[in-house]
Structure formats: C-alpha cells, structure tokens
Design an enzyme around this catalytic site. Structure first.
Site, short mmCIF file in Angstrom:
data_model
loop_
_atom_site.label_atom_id
_atom_site.label_comp_id
_atom_site.label_asym_id
_atom_site.label_seq_id
_atom_site.Cartn_x
_atom_site.Cartn_y
_atom_site.Cartn_z
N SER A 102 57.71 13.88 114.24
CA SER A 102 59.02 14.53 114.15
C SER A 102 59.41 15.26 113.31
CB SER A 102 60.05 13.02 114.32
OG SER A 102 61.46 13.42 114.49
N ASP A 243 64.19 19.51 115.25
CA ASP A 243 63.24 19.03 114.25
C ASP A 243 61.69 19.31 114.80
OD1 ASP A 243 63.48 17.28 116.28
OD2 ASP A 243 63.25 15.26 115.35
N ASP A 245 59.53 17.61 116.82
CA ASP A 245 59.38 17.31 118.18
C ASP A 245 60.58 17.65 119.13
OD1 ASP A 245 60.74 15.06 117.26
OD2 ASP A 245 59.78 13.64 118.49
N ASP A 247 63.79 16.12 119.38
CA ASP A 247 64.46 15.26 120.05
C ASP A 247 65.78 15.02 119.59
OD1 ASP A 247 63.56 13.84 117.61
OD2 ASP A 247 62.99 12.11 118.47
#
EC number: 5.4.2.10
Length: 451
Positions: A102, A243, A245, A247
């Site tokens: 992340s 960020d 990833d 999410d």
C-alpha cells in the site's frame, strides 16, 4: 511465531521479513483455509500485485504455493487492490491474493488476502491461516501430484473489465471537470487516468511512470506537495492522490488545500442521502475520524457509527448492518453497492460526479465539515505493545483526557503494520493539541525506544 497479520494483511521488508518462503507458506495455508470443501473442481485463485520490483519475486512464490496446493491461478498482473477484489468476485474464485504494501516505502511489500466474493478476511480466518503456517499443516489436503497440480493462466484484459465496472458505477458524467491525478508510481498508474477520462474528465496524470523502485517515492497520498503544485499550475478543479495500491484517496481543492477522507465521506454521505441511497441515513467511520465529522453529520441528521481502525472493520459493520457508506480519515472509502473493499478510483469518480452534478467546487462541498485541530504523531518504537501500554504512558493519557474534557480527545494505538505507536490528539487549538501529543509521545519513546 509472532502475529503475522496486521490491520491490512501481512507486511514487512521484502526478502528480509517477508521472504519467498513465508509467501509460499501463506499461499498454501490460504488455499487450504479458503478453498471450498467441494473437491469436484480445483480451487481457483486470482493473483495481482502493485509495481514494486519485489512483487515479481513474491508473486512467483505465491503462485508456486497455490499451485502446489492444487489451486488453479489466474494472474492479473499490476492492478489496484480493489481491482483484484473485483476480479476475484467476477471469476467466482475461491480466493484472491494481492502483493502490495500500500502506502509503505518501496523496500516493503505485503500480502493481502480476499475470500470468495472479494471480501476481506475476519480475524478468526486470519488466525486459522497463521496457525497453518506455524504448524506447516497439510491436514486439509494431501499434496497433489500429476494432473492434480494447479495450473497458471494470465488474464490480459483484467484492467479493461475493471475500468468498465468503475465507469458504469458513476452517477453523473464528469464533463467539464479538470483533475490532476497522482498515481504514486503505483498500481493505479494505468487504470486511474483511463477511468477518469472515460467518465468525461480532463486528466493530467503525474507520477504515473513506475519503474519498480519509485512507488510512493515522495509522491502519492502520503506526499501531496507535488500534487498541490500541479493543480495550481494546470488550473485544475481538483487533485486526487492515490497510494501504491490505489485503495484510498486524498484530494486537494483548486487552491491546493487538502481534503481528507472525513470530508470526502461527508460529501458522499450528503449526495447519497439526497439520492435516497444512504441506507438508514447512517455513515460508518473509525475512531480516528475527526470530531468535526461527527458534529457535521449530526447537524445534517446523519447517524455515525464508529469502529476500530482498519477498513476491514468498517466493512464488517457495513455488511452486518446492511449499510451503504463507510470509511476512514486516511481515505479508504467503501461503497458496498459497487465494491467489496475500499476503492480509491471509485471514490475519486463519485467525488467528481458530485462536483459536476452540483456545480460546486470541492472546497465548497468540503466546507460542510469544520475540522477540530488534530495532531497525529507516529512514534517509532521497539515494541508496539509496551509503547502503548506502559504505566507512565497510560498515566499521561489519563492526565491529558482530564485536561481536555469535552473539548477534545486522545487516541493512542499501536500500528498494525509498522513498528510505530500512533498518538492522536484533538483539541480546541492546534497549539494545545500539539503540546499534549508531544507529552504523550515522549512517554511512549521513553517506554520503548526504537531499535
């Protein structure tokens, strides 16, 4: 063995803490734990990753572990975490795996797991997987041989399916909106600009050239300085930072002011209530959300339910109560009608749709929340439990709470993914909040010095 899972999967320094051997063991344990007991067909797993160079190594280990357990694997390549969750559900797979840390720096990596339907795992399932890793348990299945070994296939159009899903969920076209998107040189580098453009926005993409080493490097949701400059330079209506990833989301207004997850949740809650889709007129947030969000929602007649920190706890409450919107101050926003987990690109689309539908600027929409001054200090520690629970630390917290009374609050919690204790203080003034937070942080440092 210590606790493997934090608040969002397993994380550590790739090839040091998170080794290929551990990744393989986790994959085998996850396959044994999450696959359906019906053995009439091989289990199916979807595997994706972010742009970290170590993801290639760890993906190979995870795929080897899954196939050695008899699971067939569909590799989807570099995609946001919510895209892997979506494709896990679409493929009716038994589990999904994402290699990502992340927002963490590049040397770190992580493993996030999804159950069938693309849902995050409850604590009890994580504990079962940890136990299987610790005991090297293979009691669930015999090790397959011959035709029983899993096969591997690559899905080449997973990004297209995901973008079509996102654009189909937009409640209003984004024509006339100009946005700068900071992709953090991460998993959103391809899909976020495409999704925003297909929904009608004019898009300027920055930090969208990943090389395996530059993910989150002075960019993305933890470093919005470059985004602020780009928004002002390009005369954009807003900026959106993802960020590594993708999410979550952090936004900035046309003037470069930050709009955090609390403000985004408030904007979307009001939009959904107006549309009649905010179930029970209720929003779910964590204990980290600013007191200003609580006051704003109360003034608007919207109920706020609090959970522990971590978007999976928000998800659990949303599912248990049949609710339609929740999230975290950090920008993980969950809309169960469209996604099984926090989705930064989906959130960005809905945020811009509200701007387009109302004709209001992001600053005007965000002004519904007047945030109480909040100071968050991340204190590096040797032991998170000791740092958060030492008697001197607890005494300082009690002293601070007595001082603040109803004009503020203190929240002290160990990070679930890093060797940190997070000290958060809200108060009537920033000076007071900082002074109190520094006092508590110093006690934490003394109780458990960083190694």
């Amino acid at each position: 063995m210590g606790r493997l899972f934090g608040t969002d999967g397993v994380r550590g320094r790739a090839n040091a803490d998170l080794t290929p051997e551990l990744a393989m063991a986790l994959a085998v344990a996850a396959a044994h734990t999450l696959a359906e007991t019906d053995r009439s067909h091989p289990p199916l797993a979807v595997v994706g990753r972010d742009t970290r160079a170590s993801g290639e190594m760890l993906e190979a280990a995870v795929v080897a572990g899954l196939t050695s357990a008899g699971a067939n694997v569909v590799r989807v390549g570099v995609l946001p975490t919510p895209a892997v969750a979506f494709l896990t559900a679409e493929a009716k797979a038994d589990l999904g795996v994402v290699l990502s840390a992340s927002h963490n720096p590049m040397p770190d990596n992580g493993i996030k797991l999804f159950a069938a339907g693309g849902h995050k795992l409850p604590d009890e399932i994580e504990m079962q997987i940890e136990a299987a890793v610790e005991t090297n348990s293979t009691t669930a299945w015999e090790r397959p041989v011959g035709a029983g070994v899993g096969r591997v296939h690559d899905l080449l159009d997973g990004a297209d399916h995901y973008v079509q899903h996102l654009v189909g969920a937009v409640p209003h076209r984004l024509d006339g909106i100009k946005v700068v998107v900071d992709c953090a040189n991460g998993a959103a580098s391809e899909v976020a600009p495409v999704a925003y453009r297909e929904a009608g926005a004019e898009v300027v993409a920055i930090n969208a050239e990943p090389d395996g080493l530059n993910i989150n490097d002075d960019c993305g949701s933890n470093h919005i300085e470059a985004l602020r400059e780009a928004v002002i330079q390009h005369g954009a209506h807003l900026g959106i930072a993802h960020d590594g990833d993708a999410d979550r989301i952090v936004a900035v207004s046309a003037d470069g002011d930050e709009v955090d997850g609390d403000q985004v949740m408030a904007i979307l809650a009001l939009a959904m209530r107006e549309a009649g889709t905010l179930t029970q007129d209720t929003l779910v947030a964590t204990v980290m959300s600013n007191l200003g969000l609580r006051l704003a929602m109360s003034a608007q007649g919207i109920r706020l339910i609090e959970t522990k920190v971590g978007d999976r706890y928000v998800l659990e409450e949303l599912r248990a109560s049949g609710l339609a919107l929740g999230g975290e101050q950090s920008g993980h926003i969950v809309m169960p009608a469209h996604a099984t987990t926090g989705d930064g690109v989906l959130t960005g689309l809905h945020l811009m749709a509200r701007m387009a539908a109302t004709g209001q600027s992001l600053a005007e929409l965000a002004s519904v929340v007047t945030k109480l001054p909040q100071v968050l200090i991340n204190v590096p520690v040797g032991d998170r439990t000791v740092g958060a629970n030492a008697p001197a630390v607890r005494a300082e917290v009690e002293r601070a709470e007595a001082e603040l009374g109803e004009t503020g609050r203190v929240l002290l919690r160990p990070s679930g993914t890093e060797p940190l204790v997070r000290v958060m203080v809200e108060a009537a003034t920033e000076a007071t909040a900082r002074e109190v937070a520094e006092r508590i942080a110093e006690q934490v440092r003394t109780a458990s010095p960083a190694r």
